[in-house]
Write a protein that holds these residues in place. Sequence first.
Motif, PDB file in Angstrom:
ATOM      1  N   ARG A 135       0.847  -1.191   0.000  1.00 20.41           N
ATOM      2  CA  ARG A 135       0.000   0.000   0.000  1.00 20.41           C
ATOM      3  C   ARG A 135       0.887   1.247   0.000  1.00 20.41           C
ATOM      4  N   ALA A 136       1.960   1.219   0.790  1.00 21.67           N
ATOM      5  CA  ALA A 136       2.887   2.346   0.840  1.00 21.67           C
ATOM      6  C   ALA A 136       3.559   2.573  -0.513  1.00 21.67           C
ATOM      7  N   ILE A 137       3.928   1.497  -1.196  1.00 22.59           N
ATOM      8  CA  ILE A 137       4.558   1.619  -2.509  1.00 22.59           C
ATOM      9  C   ILE A 137       3.639   2.346  -3.484  1.00 22.59           C
ATOM     10  N   SER A 138       2.372   1.946  -3.542  1.00 22.54           N
ATOM     11  CA  SER A 138       1.463   2.555  -4.513  1.00 22.54           C
ATOM     12  C   SER A 138       1.146   4.001  -4.155  1.00 22.54           C
ATOM     13  N   TYR A 139       1.005   4.309  -2.866  1.00 26.06           N
ATOM     14  CA  TYR A 139       0.777   5.704  -2.486  1.00 26.06           C
ATOM     15  C   TYR A 139       2.010   6.556  -2.785  1.00 26.06           C
ATOM     16  N   ASN A 140       3.185   6.001  -2.616  1.00 22.39           N
ATOM     17  CA  ASN A 140       4.405   6.725  -2.971  1.00 22.39           C
ATOM     18  C   ASN A 140       4.384   7.113  -4.451  1.00 22.39           C
ATOM     19  N   LEU A 141       4.032   6.167  -5.305  1.00 18.57           N
ATOM     20  CA  LEU A 141       4.019   6.443  -6.736  1.00 18.57           C
ATOM     21  C   LEU A 141       2.911   7.417  -7.110  1.00 18.57           C
ATOM     22  N   LEU A 142       1.746   7.281  -6.481  1.00 19.08           N
ATOM     23  CA  LEU A 142       0.678   8.253  -6.716  1.00 19.08           C
ATOM     24  C   LEU A 142       1.135   9.656  -6.324  1.00 19.08           C
ATOM     25  N   SER A 143       1.826   9.752  -5.193  1.00 11.89           N
ATOM     26  CA  SER A 143       2.318  11.047  -4.734  1.00 11.89           C
ATOM     27  C   SER A 143       3.326  11.632  -5.712  1.00 11.89           C
ATOM     28  N   ARG A 144       4.272  10.844  -6.125  1.00 11.71           N
ATOM     29  CA  ARG A 144       5.303  11.346  -7.028  1.00 11.71           C
ATOM     30  C   ARG A 144       4.710  11.781  -8.366  1.00 11.71           C
ATOM     31  N   GLN A 145       3.749  11.014  -8.842  1.00  9.21           N
ATOM     32  CA  GLN A 145       3.134  11.396 -10.113  1.00  9.21           C
ATOM     33  C   GLN A 145       2.378  12.719  -9.963  1.00  9.21           C
ATOM     34  N   ALA A 146       1.634  12.877  -8.878  1.00 11.91           N
ATOM     35  CA  ALA A 146       0.885  14.119  -8.666  1.00 11.91           C
ATOM     36  C   ALA A 146       1.836  15.309  -8.585  1.00 11.91           C
ATOM     37  N   THR A 147       2.927  15.171  -7.852  1.00 15.35           N
ATOM     38  CA  THR A 147       3.897  16.261  -7.747  1.00 15.35           C
ATOM     39  C   THR A 147       4.532  16.555  -9.098  1.00 15.35           C
ATOM     40  N   TRP A 148       4.865  15.510  -9.836  1.00 18.88           N
ATOM     41  CA  TRP A 148       5.426  15.672 -11.186  1.00 18.88           C
ATOM     42  C   TRP A 148       4.470  16.459 -12.071  1.00 18.88           C
ATOM     43  N   ARG A 149       3.182  16.217 -11.906  1.00 21.72           N
ATOM     44  CA  ARG A 149       2.174  16.871 -12.751  1.00 21.72           C
ATOM     45  C   ARG A 149       1.724  18.213 -12.178  1.00 21.72           C
ATOM     46  N   GLU A 150       2.583  18.795 -11.377  1.00 24.33           N
ATOM     47  CA  GLU A 150       2.374  20.150 -10.845  1.00 24.33           C
ATOM     48  C   GLU A 150       1.184  20.240  -9.891  1.00 24.33           C
ATOM     49  N   ASP A 151       0.938  19.160  -9.153  1.00 21.23           N
ATOM     50  CA  ASP A 151      -0.084  19.188  -8.108  1.00 21.23           C
ATOM     51  C   ASP A 151       0.547  18.706  -6.802  1.00 21.23           C
ATOM     52  N   PRO A 152       1.508  19.472  -6.272  1.00 19.33           N
ATOM     53  CA  PRO A 152       2.201  19.020  -5.064  1.00 19.33           C
ATOM     54  C   PRO A 152       1.307  18.941  -3.840  1.00 19.33           C
ATOM     55  N   ASP A 153       0.209  19.707  -3.818  1.00 16.03           N
ATOM     56  CA  ASP A 153      -0.707  19.606  -2.688  1.00 16.03           C
ATOM     57  C   ASP A 153      -1.304  18.194  -2.618  1.00 16.03           C
ATOM     58  N   ALA A 154      -1.741  17.674  -3.765  1.00 12.51           N
ATOM     59  CA  ALA A 154      -2.223  16.288  -3.802  1.00 12.51           C
ATOM     60  C   ALA A 154      -1.084  15.325  -3.514  1.00 12.51           C
ATOM     61  N   GLY A 155       0.118  15.639  -4.024  1.00 10.88           N
ATOM     62  CA  GLY A 155       1.265  14.787  -3.771  1.00 10.88           C
ATOM     63  C   GLY A 155       1.559  14.655  -2.286  1.00 10.88           C
ATOM     64  N   LEU A 156       1.447  15.757  -1.557  1.00 10.00           N
ATOM     65  CA  LEU A 156       1.685  15.721  -0.115  1.00 10.00           C
ATOM     66  C   LEU A 156       0.622  14.889   0.588  1.00 10.00           C
ATOM     67  N   THR A 157      -0.643  15.083   0.206  1.00  8.94           N
ATOM     68  CA  THR A 157      -1.734  14.311   0.812  1.00  8.94           C
ATOM     69  C   THR A 157      -1.531  12.818   0.595  1.00  8.94           C
ATOM     70  N   LEU A 158      -1.175  12.437  -0.614  1.00 13.34           N
ATOM     71  CA  LEU A 158      -1.004  11.020  -0.942  1.00 13.34           C
ATOM     72  C   LEU A 158       0.178  10.412  -0.187  1.00 13.34           C
ATOM     73  N   ALA A 159       1.263  11.171  -0.065  1.00 17.61           N
ATOM     74  CA  ALA A 159       2.418  10.664   0.690  1.00 17.61           C
ATOM     75  C   ALA A 159       2.055  10.451   2.159  1.00 17.61           C
ATOM     76  N   GLU A 160       1.285  11.378   2.713  1.00 21.04           N
ATOM     77  CA  GLU A 160       0.905  11.240   4.121  1.00 21.04           C
ATOM     78  C   GLU A 160      -0.101  10.112   4.317  1.00 21.04           C
ATOM     79  N   LEU A 161      -0.948   9.862   3.328  1.00 17.66           N
ATOM     80  CA  LEU A 161      -1.818   8.684   3.396  1.00 17.66           C
ATOM     81  C   LEU A 161      -0.983   7.410   3.399  1.00 17.66           C
ATOM     82  N   GLY A 162       0.077   7.399   2.615  1.00 16.11           N
ATOM     83  CA  GLY A 162       0.957   6.236   2.592  1.00 16.11           C
ATOM     84  C   GLY A 162       1.643   5.982   3.917  1.00 16.11           C
TER      85      GLY A 162
END
Length: 337
Positions: A135-162
Amino acid sequence: MERRNFLAATSTAALAASPLLQLISTTSTAATPSLVRSADVEQIRTAATTLRSWDNLYGGGGVVRETALAQLRWAAGLLNTTCPASLKVDLFTAVSRLATVVGASAFDAFAHEDARRLFVFATSCAEEVDYWPLRAISYNLLSRQATWREDPDAGLTLAELGLARADRLSPAERSMLHNARARALAKMGHAQQALAAIGQSDDSFASLVPADEGPWMAYYDSAQHHGDTGHALFDLALAGHPPQEALGRLQTAVDGHGDGFARSRTFSRTKLASLQMATGDPAQAVDDGRIALTEASQLRSLRANHELGELSRLAHRHRTVPDIRDLREQITSTVAL
């Protein structure tokens, strides 16, 4: 972003009718067996390991992605096959891991919606059997993709969910997710919070024992750790933070990545050259940039091309220097391929 709401639209059931699996279904694969065996699960694990190594070596485009899609279609079909209770956890975790590998290839090829669906699918598989590490692996990748796509706010949320129930994660898994937090926070301009996240990542990494980590974390060594934290520090340096720590970490990553991690080495070397270009060492930037250009030309990676484009943009201020002008022209030719 509440986890259940986030996942509801793309759970394992919803994904079966998605355009992504319609894409996968166009690829002819072996017939799905009527009963899951331990050998089937082991094949999925082997496929994930092999495809991950290909992805690191060649990039996510070309044959890697096409092969990965076929493997995932067969593996996902097993979720609807009769499975002994004793194999359920192994099956769902193996499929989760394979889905993250295929998703990472799609991410590298800029098939962003396919990648996001695959990461969410992987999350659902892991949560179906309460397997926190994957679960942590997939949330990490979701976070990185969101940050890459210029949505770091979502990236932070996803990393903290992980990081929920971080006590159930290994040191490498915690370090990985703190890196995702740091990269999101750096993109948001929250320098002190990003530095604190890097400190937390360093602390977790310091307690890492490789033999105690799951096979999905085999990639997370000193080079990977320094590259990930160096990427976060890169964004801080461009915003005015002293660049020495970022330069040092990126150089450590470049020196530490072997040929099996060619893409990761190229990412870090390109970031290193970009930061050198931005902070007053254009001659060294040209040397590292030329090597990065040669390495990137051996990959099928749109992310590597994107990083080269950033190097070219940062080099614009030195465009009258002949060597830099030549480097920019070579980058333009490579990125256009």
